[in-house]
Design a protein around this motif. Structure first.
Motif, short mmCIF file in Angstrom:
data_model
loop_
_atom_site.label_atom_id
_atom_site.label_comp_id
_atom_site.label_asym_id
_atom_site.label_seq_id
_atom_site.Cartn_x
_atom_site.Cartn_y
_atom_site.Cartn_z
N GLU A 16 0.81 -1.22 0.00
CA GLU A 16 0.00 0.00 0.00
C GLU A 16 0.84 1.26 0.00
O GLU A 16 0.29 2.36 0.01
CB GLU A 16 -0.93 0.00 1.22
CG GLU A 16 -1.90 -1.16 1.24
CD GLU A 16 -2.79 -1.16 2.48
OE1 GLU A 16 -2.73 -0.19 3.26
OE2 GLU A 16 -3.53 -2.14 2.67
N HIS B 243 -6.16 4.35 3.16
CA HIS B 243 -6.48 3.31 2.19
C HIS B 243 -7.65 2.45 2.66
O HIS B 243 -8.53 2.07 1.87
CB HIS B 243 -5.25 2.43 1.94
CG HIS B 243 -5.41 1.47 0.83
ND1 HIS B 243 -5.18 0.11 0.95
CD2 HIS B 243 -5.79 1.65 -0.48
CE1 HIS B 243 -5.41 -0.49 -0.20
NE2 HIS B 243 -5.77 0.42 -1.09
N GLU B 244 -7.70 2.13 3.94
CA GLU B 244 -8.82 1.35 4.48
C GLU B 244 -10.13 2.11 4.36
O GLU B 244 -11.17 1.52 3.99
CB GLU B 244 -8.54 1.01 5.94
CG GLU B 244 -7.40 0.00 6.12
CD GLU B 244 -6.95 -0.11 7.57
OE1 GLU B 244 -6.06 -0.94 7.85
OE2 GLU B 244 -7.45 0.66 8.41
N GLU C 192 -10.84 4.32 2.15
CA GLU C 192 -11.22 4.37 0.74
C GLU C 192 -11.83 3.05 0.27
O GLU C 192 -12.74 3.03 -0.58
CB GLU C 192 -9.99 4.71 -0.12
CG GLU C 192 -9.48 6.14 0.07
CD GLU C 192 -8.17 6.37 -0.66
OE1 GLU C 192 -7.57 5.38 -1.13
OE2 GLU C 192 -7.74 7.54 -0.76
N LYS C 193 -11.34 1.96 0.80
CA LYS C 193 -11.83 0.64 0.39
C LYS C 193 -13.12 0.24 1.10
O LYS C 193 -13.81 -0.69 0.65
CB LYS C 193 -10.75 -0.42 0.65
CG LYS C 193 -9.57 -0.35 -0.31
CD LYS C 193 -10.02 -0.68 -1.73
CE LYS C 193 -8.86 -0.70 -2.69
NZ LYS C 193 -9.28 -1.05 -4.08
N ASP D 65 -16.76 -0.19 2.03
CA ASP D 65 -17.96 -0.12 1.19
C ASP D 65 -19.17 -0.44 2.06
O ASP D 65 -19.39 -1.60 2.44
CB ASP D 65 -17.84 -1.11 0.03
CG ASP D 65 -18.97 -0.96 -0.98
OD1 ASP D 65 -20.04 -0.43 -0.60
OD2 ASP D 65 -18.78 -1.37 -2.14
N THR E 96 -2.83 -9.12 2.88
CA THR E 96 -3.67 -7.93 2.88
C THR E 96 -4.28 -7.68 4.26
O THR E 96 -4.40 -6.52 4.69
CB THR E 96 -4.80 -8.08 1.85
OG1 THR E 96 -4.21 -8.17 0.54
CG2 THR E 96 -5.74 -6.89 1.88
N PHE F 136 -11.60 -5.36 2.71
CA PHE F 136 -10.89 -5.87 1.54
C PHE F 136 -11.41 -7.19 0.97
O PHE F 136 -11.63 -7.28 -0.24
CB PHE F 136 -9.39 -6.01 1.86
CG PHE F 136 -8.72 -4.69 2.09
CD1 PHE F 136 -8.27 -3.92 1.04
CD2 PHE F 136 -8.52 -4.22 3.38
CE1 PHE F 136 -7.65 -2.70 1.25
CE2 PHE F 136 -7.89 -3.01 3.61
CZ PHE F 136 -7.46 -2.25 2.54
#
Length: 466
Positions: free
Chosen positions: A188, A208-209, A211-212, A214, A305, A347
């Protein structure tokens, strides 16, 4: 020199070392025994083992070579008959160098020892001033069984380069110089992996978390959880049926291939290692549960990941450190597992808080089984990563060292204490910081409305038919 394959066993009176050294001359075998230290040399093989208790080479001792099988079997007598030699199956621990021991400040010695000591002092003092430094080194080595004592540096290390270290105890660097030219989908940090500071790594990881994350994916898995319920019923075989433990031949070979290192970790670093171990076990537990123990080519990606120390080179602790013993507190454990929960909700394919809770229970069960089971899981994880053409790097900078450290430093009692603490934890959903409770409530309300709407439609249909 080649380190041969070997295995150790014991009887109440003896220790047996079985060494595989095919196509050698038995007459060339050289065996030496010194207290707890055992060495054997038979060209081109050399083996040095350090046992937990003293052994003797007496009349009852023997060495027998079987040319048909290629095995040399050495039998040594225990100095204390009936004494139990623990951890003879932890091969890397036996291969570790003998611990340095400080000489006592005051010691009563016999006349012969006194004469020898005086003779050593006289010969040492005879050295010229030009060799003063060499004399000090000789005296220091003699006092410590010819092993220079090592200490953990207390002062901060001053660096003169932009490169940053990472991995196990920050012992590694240079593995990500050309990461931009590889298919590393776990990394990352991009091409900055070698120069970015630990603080920046954590900031990037959190971003990053987020952004991912959902919301719709999480709500969909919460609403339609039939398959997740099946995953919850699966039981990890290590925990479900532990049984008598014995390393397989493949595992023994993997243990022999581990690096020979001695790690000097202070209390803060030791705490970080235990917490990182928990996060690695969590990633393994998630992948094992979601594949029901049948690992796939994607397993390496999932494990890496879900582990912050791998994907973002960001190991624990994740809260402000406080002066304490090396054992993690409940706050440390909650903060560590919260990061693992975040990642398994952002993820992979299956995103469920209940599934994360089941993985935490698996981690507790593995820890409660002690050093050997934890080591077996680490070896399984190492095998998955080592055979991946890209993600093998995380085995090099983390898992190889972890396998050595667990054998030497993570005792059964400590791991069981951690397992009990992890089992009794309650991870609050608020610690994830994604309003999970609100999303779950909204999903349940929507399902209730749909159910009421379906009931009304059925009633209307019945009324029309009447």
């Amino acid at each position: 020199m080649i380190t041969p394959r070997f295995e150790c066993s014991q009887t109440p009176e003896s220790v047996l070392i079985k060494i595989y050294c095919p196509s050698v001359r038995a007459a060339d075998v050289e065996i030496h025994v010194d207290d707890t230290l055992f060495t054997v040399h038979i060209n081109p093989y050399f083996l040095r083992l350090n046992f937990p208790h003293p052994v003797l080479e007496d009349e009852a001792s023997l060495a027998r070579y079987d040319p048909s099988s290629g095995y040399l079997t050495v039998t040594l007598t225990k100095e204390s008959r009936g004494q139990e030699f623990a951890d003879l199956d932890l091969l890397s621990k036996l291969l570790a160098p003998r611990p340095s021991q400080q000489a006592p400040l005051i010691e009563v010695i016999g006349q012969e020892d006194a004469d020898d000591a005086d003779d050593l002092v006289a010969r040492t003092n005879a050295l010229s001033l030009e060799h003063e430094l060499e004399r000090e080194e000789i005296l220091l080595a003699a006092e410590n069984d010819w092993q220079i004592p090592q200490e953990v540096p207390s002062d901060p290390v001053i660096t003169t380069t932009l490169n940053q270290s990472y991995g196990f105890l920050n012992l590694h660097s240079g593995y990500f110089k050309h990461v931009a030219h590889t298919e590393n989908e776990v990394n990352e940090l991009g091409s900055d992996a070698e120069i970015i500071t630990p603080q920046e790594r954590r900031v990037r990881r959190w971003k990053h978390e987020d952004e991912k994350w959902d919301e719709e994916h999480y709500m969909a898995d919460y609403a339609d959880d039939e398959y997740i319920q099946e995953l919850l019923l699966w039981r990890n075989p290590h925990v479900a049926a532990p049984g008598p433990f014995q390393f397989t031949e493949a595992e023994n070979l993997a243990l022999l291939n581990l690096p020979r290192k001695e790690y000097l970790a202070d209390a803060r670093q030791t705490k970080s290692l235990y917490l990182t171990l928990i996060s690695v076990l969590f990633s393994y537990a998630y992948e094992a549960r979601t594949t029901q123990g049948d690992f796939t080519p994607e397993s390496a990606w999932t494990i890496c990941t879900l582990t912050p120390a791998f994907s973002a080179l960001d190991p624990p602790p994740y809260i402000a450190p406080t002066p304490s013993a090396p054992m993690p507190s409940s706050s440390d454990l909650i903060a560590c597992l919260s990061q693992s929960y975040r990642r398994c909700l952002a993820f992979p394919l299956h995103r469920s808080f209940t599934l994360a809770e089941a993985c935490r229970a698996d981690v507790a069960g593995l820890l409660l089984l002690g050093t050997r089971t934890v080591l077996r899981v680490l070896l399984d994880t190492q095998h998955v990563l080592t055979h991946h053409e890209v993600y093998y790097v995380y085995s090099k900078i983390w898992l190889e060292d972890f396998c050595v450290w667990v054998q030497a430093s993570a005792g059964n009692d400590t791991l069981c204490e951690l397992g009990t603490a992890v089992r009794g934890l309650r991870i609050p959903k608020a610690a994830i910081e994604w309003d999970l409770e609100l999303l779950e409530a909204a999903t349940s309300e929507a399902q209730q409305r749909d159910s009421d709407s379906d009931d009304e439609s059925e009633e209307d249909e019945v009324a029309r038919q009447l």
